[in-house]
Design a protein around this motif. Structure first.
Motif, PDB file in Angstrom:
ATOM      1  N   UNK A 414      44.241  51.006  30.416  1.00 56.19           N
ATOM      2  CA  UNK A 414      44.729  49.655  30.696  1.00 56.19           C
ATOM      3  C   UNK A 414      43.774  48.654  30.062  1.00 56.19           C
ATOM      4  N   UNK A 415      44.261  47.912  29.077  1.00 56.78           N
ATOM      5  CA  UNK A 415      43.411  46.956  28.395  1.00 56.78           C
ATOM      6  C   UNK A 415      43.809  45.525  28.628  1.00 56.78           C
ATOM      7  N   UNK A 416      44.749  45.280  29.546  1.00 55.85           N
ATOM      8  CA  UNK A 416      45.199  43.920  29.822  1.00 55.85           C
ATOM      9  C   UNK A 416      45.748  43.886  31.232  1.00 55.85           C
ATOM     10  N   UNK A 417      46.014  42.689  31.703  1.00 51.51           N
ATOM     11  CA  UNK A 417      46.417  42.493  33.093  1.00 51.51           C
ATOM     12  C   UNK A 417      47.746  43.165  33.410  1.00 51.51           C
ATOM     13  N   UNK A 418      48.714  43.037  32.515  1.00 47.92           N
ATOM     14  CA  UNK A 418      50.033  43.594  32.812  1.00 47.92           C
ATOM     15  C   UNK A 418      49.995  45.103  32.935  1.00 47.92           C
ATOM     16  N   UNK A 419      49.247  45.759  32.041  1.00 47.77           N
ATOM     17  CA  UNK A 419      49.155  47.211  32.127  1.00 47.77           C
ATOM     18  C   UNK A 419      48.420  47.629  33.392  1.00 47.77           C
ATOM     19  N   UNK A 420      47.352  46.915  33.726  1.00 47.08           N
ATOM     20  CA  UNK A 420      46.636  47.203  34.972  1.00 47.08           C
ATOM     21  C   UNK A 420      47.557  47.044  36.173  1.00 47.08           C
ATOM     22  N   UNK A 421      48.404  46.041  36.132  1.00 49.73           N
ATOM     23  CA  UNK A 421      49.361  45.810  37.216  1.00 49.73           C
ATOM     24  C   UNK A 421      50.339  46.972  37.337  1.00 49.73           C
ATOM     25  N   UNK A 422      50.861  47.448  36.204  1.00 53.85           N
ATOM     26  CA  UNK A 422      51.814  48.551  36.230  1.00 53.85           C
ATOM     27  C   UNK A 422      51.179  49.833  36.753  1.00 53.85           C
ATOM     28  N   UNK A 423      49.906  50.053  36.439  1.00 51.94           N
ATOM     29  CA  UNK A 423      49.241  51.293  36.825  1.00 51.94           C
ATOM     30  C   UNK A 423      48.667  51.269  38.234  1.00 51.94           C
ATOM     31  N   UNK A 424      48.373  50.086  38.760  1.00 51.59           N
ATOM     32  CA  UNK A 424      47.690  50.006  40.057  1.00 51.59           C
ATOM     33  C   UNK A 424      48.462  49.244  41.127  1.00 51.59           C
ATOM     34  N   UNK A 425      49.507  48.490  40.753  1.00 45.85           N
ATOM     35  CA  UNK A 425      50.270  47.607  41.635  1.00 45.85           C
ATOM     36  C   UNK A 425      49.491  46.345  42.018  1.00 45.85           C
ATOM     37  N   UNK A 426      48.346  46.119  41.426  1.00 48.85           N
ATOM     38  CA  UNK A 426      47.606  44.884  41.700  1.00 48.85           C
ATOM     39  C   UNK A 426      48.427  43.684  41.239  1.00 48.85           C
ATOM     40  N   UNK A 427      48.704  42.771  42.163  1.00 46.06           N
ATOM     41  CA  UNK A 427      49.501  41.600  41.845  1.00 46.06           C
ATOM     42  C   UNK A 427      50.969  41.738  42.149  1.00 46.06           C
ATOM     43  N   UNK A 428      51.382  42.868  42.711  1.00 51.08           N
ATOM     44  CA  UNK A 428      52.797  43.082  43.012  1.00 51.08           C
ATOM     45  C   UNK A 428      53.147  42.765  44.458  1.00 51.08           C
ATOM     46  N   UNK A 429      52.198  42.245  45.213  1.00 57.59           N
ATOM     47  CA  UNK A 429      52.441  41.982  46.628  1.00 57.59           C
ATOM     48  C   UNK A 429      53.077  40.635  46.891  1.00 57.59           C
ATOM     49  N   UNK A 430      52.980  40.201  48.137  1.00 59.02           N
ATOM     50  CA  UNK A 430      53.659  38.985  48.595  1.00 59.02           C
ATOM     51  C   UNK A 430      53.228  37.757  47.800  1.00 59.02           C
ATOM     52  N   UNK A 431      51.937  37.660  47.457  1.00 61.80           N
ATOM     53  CA  UNK A 431      51.459  36.460  46.761  1.00 61.80           C
ATOM     54  C   UNK A 431      51.746  36.517  45.273  1.00 61.80           C
ATOM     55  N   UNK A 432      52.229  37.661  44.783  1.00 58.29           N
ATOM     56  CA  UNK A 432      52.584  37.816  43.370  1.00 58.29           C
ATOM     57  C   UNK A 432      51.427  37.449  42.432  1.00 58.29           C
ATOM     58  N   UNK A 433      50.232  37.866  42.817  1.00 53.91           N
ATOM     59  CA  UNK A 433      49.078  37.670  41.954  1.00 53.91           C
ATOM     60  C   UNK A 433      48.440  36.310  42.002  1.00 53.91           C
ATOM     61  N   UNK A 434      48.927  35.417  42.846  1.00 56.49           N
ATOM     62  CA  UNK A 434      48.338  34.078  42.882  1.00 56.49           C
ATOM     63  C   UNK A 434      46.903  34.115  43.407  1.00 56.49           C
ATOM     64  N   UNK A 435      46.609  35.060  44.297  1.00 58.71           N
ATOM     65  CA  UNK A 435      45.257  35.171  44.829  1.00 58.71           C
ATOM     66  C   UNK A 435      44.388  36.089  43.982  1.00 58.71           C
ATOM     67  N   UNK A 436      44.937  37.218  43.545  1.00 63.35           N
ATOM     68  CA  UNK A 436      44.128  38.227  42.865  1.00 63.35           C
ATOM     69  C   UNK A 436      44.208  38.153  41.347  1.00 63.35           C
ATOM     70  N   UNK A 437      45.106  37.351  40.804  1.00 61.37           N
ATOM     71  CA  UNK A 437      45.327  37.357  39.363  1.00 61.37           C
ATOM     72  C   UNK A 437      44.078  37.103  38.549  1.00 61.37           C
ATOM     73  N   UNK A 438      43.269  36.111  38.938  1.00 66.20           N
ATOM     74  CA  UNK A 438      42.059  35.791  38.196  1.00 66.20           C
ATOM     75  C   UNK A 438      41.105  36.980  38.189  1.00 66.20           C
ATOM     76  N   UNK A 439      40.949  37.643  39.345  1.00 62.82           N
ATOM     77  CA  UNK A 439      40.029  38.776  39.437  1.00 62.82           C
ATOM     78  C   UNK A 439      40.527  39.966  38.631  1.00 62.82           C
TER      79      UNK A 439
END
Length: 484
Positions: A414-439
């Motif tokens: 995973x070399x970018x945010x979208x791929x990391x999201x697909x592989x880990x589900x980071x940013x797929x929750x209720x806030x849709x990445x508004x809280x965790x997106x920067x991290x």
């Protein structure tokens, strides 16, 4: 079943904070028919939050700066609501904006559970959607008693409650001083204000400071107030861990270098029962991005809308005011709200208030200069991720840890945010990445130089078709209405 014809206006303003209020009443003053939509039940936005009527607050102005400006705006709003010039739709969360002929259709959810819908239309659109708080995770940040710095202020303003009796305020940005002072004045013990940056960097831009003496005076008042209440100011330091079992019992404060990397052996514990933490604000751009409005990257590292001198976005018929154009504070938001309205009036009526618009543009340039300086001074350093332990949750909604994201990068490619999201589900929750997106972006890193055409590189801020959670019944109803 026929769908009732939606409300229609010459201009719709989304957001009833300082910028939206100024835009709505200025447009109505000129005779325009205005729709003002806001998710809250009362005007004011996050800045001018007021205690609920049932709390019986007798001096709400004690919790605010510039309360007289707000009351003057709301008085004008009330007059225009009485005459019907402004239709103020409270409790309306706009989740999308679409083109319908020459009009914009604003799709909103209403009702206590968001199960009802509305779709008013307007010929012109002003986006004044404000900002959200930026959070950087660290060990223990999910423990009860840890709240956002802006959230702590909101609790005090709207609920007259404190997050704790002994509260450490930490993070970065000028908002922290206002939060710490508000909590101390309300009776909390604030043992320390922990600022990751330093205020000495402001001195490197003397011309910008000289052009904004009001900001210097405000900073001096805050520092004097903090000193009176015994709040210790610790700069170039950060809270790198929170301690406690059931709730916060203390925090570790570490010295950090210029890149925000913790200095080994510098950690010191401060006992407290609450932590109010935040690293500035970032513009809330969901609706604008859905419309295709262009963005730029600000000095603080966040995206903001690209607008011209008249506050027109790159999408014809759409203006933006306030924090959507970059974080700059309430005075700038008020000026931009009025300036955007004058531009809308000129577009609708052909009449131009050249003298007033000129004054506002000069004021805006001056304040935008300070906002850029402020963003650069308090921008998170690149090494802040050194605070994170492998088991530190980065995405709280999906319980994704820093170790999981790092493993996705190191082991799964995973070399970018979208791929990391697909592989880990980071940013797929209720806030849709508004809280965790920067991290997550900081951990995933930019696309690699040898990325293939099949890769999913970061392309700026996320674009979503929905700006907030929407029931399926609302989507189905919107689809039926569009088909009729």
């Amino acid at each position: 079943m026929p769908h009732p014809a939606p409300d229609r206006a010459e201009v719709a303003v989304v957001g009833a904070g300082p910028a939206g209020l100024a835009a709505a009443v200025t447009a109505a003053d000129a005779g325009l028919d205005v729709l003002l939509l806001d998710a809250a039940d009362a005007p004011g936005g996050q800045y001018y939050r007021a205690p609920a009527p049932g709390l019986g607050a007798t001096r709400p102005e004690a919790l605010h700066h510039g309360w007289g400006t707000f009351t003057a705006l709301t008085a004008r709003l009330d007059r225009h609501r009485t005459t019907g010039r402004v239709r103020h739709l409270t409790g309306h969360q706009v989740w999308a904006v679409t083109r319908t002929g020459e009009d914009w259709t604003l799709h909103a959810v209403t009702g206590p559970d968001g199960g009802e819908g509305a779709a008013p239309r307007a010929r012109r659109l002003v986006l004044a959607t404000g900002a959200v708080e930026r959070q950087l995770p660290f060990p223990g940040w999910t423990l009860p008693g840890v709240v956002g710095a802006a959230g702590a202020q909101a609790m005090l303003k709207s609920g007259l409650v404190l997050p704790g009796r002994r509260v450490v305020v930490a993070g970065s940005g000028p908002l922290l001083q206002a939060v710490a002072l508000s909590l101390a004045r309300a009776g909390a013990r604030v043992p320390a204000l922990v600022e990751a940056a330093g205020y000495g960097a402001y001195a490197r831009a003397p011309l910008t400071l000289a052009a904004n003496p009001d900001r210097l005076a405000e900073g001096a008042r805050h520092r004097a107030g903090l000193a009176r209440h015994g709040v210790r100011l610790l700069t170039h330091r950060a809270v790198t861990a929170v301690h406690g079992t059931e709730r916060v019992e203390g925090v570790t404060v570490s010295r950090i270098d210029r890149d925000w990397r913790p200095v080994p052996g510098s950690g010191r514990r401060i006992d407290c029962d609450a932590l109010a933490v935040g690293h500035g604000l970032v513009p809330q751009l969901d609706l604008a991005l859905g419309l295709g409005c262009a963005t730029r990257t600000g000095t603080d590292g966040s995206a903001f809308l690209e607008v011209d001198a008249q506050l027109r976005t790159t999408v014809p018929g759409v203006w933006a005011a306030g924090e959507t154009g970059g974080i700059g504070g309430v005075r700038l938001s008020l000026a931009e709200g009025e300036l955007a309205a004058l531009s809308v009036i000129a577009d609708a009526r052909g009449a131009r208030a050249r003298a007033r618009a000129g004054v506002l543009r000069r004021r805006r340039r001056r304040m935008r200069g300070f906002a850029g300086l402020m963003g650069a001074v308090h921008r998170p350093g690149p090494a802040w991720t050194a605070w994170l332990a492998p088991d530190t949750e980065v995405c709280r909604c999906e319980e994704v840890t820093a170790g999981t994201v790092r493993a996705a990068v190191a082991e799964l490619g995973a070399g970018d945010t979208r791929t990391a999201k697909l592989l880990t589900r980071a940013g797929m929750g209720w806030c849709q990445g508004r809280t965790c997106g920067f991290a997550v972006r900081a951990l995933a890193g930019p696309p690699s130089a040898d990325a293939t055409s099949d890769a999913l590189p970061d392309a700026g801020p996320d674009r979503r078709p929905l700006a907030c959670p929407v029931p399926l019944s609302t989507l189905a109803r919107a689809a039926r209405c569009e088909g009729e």
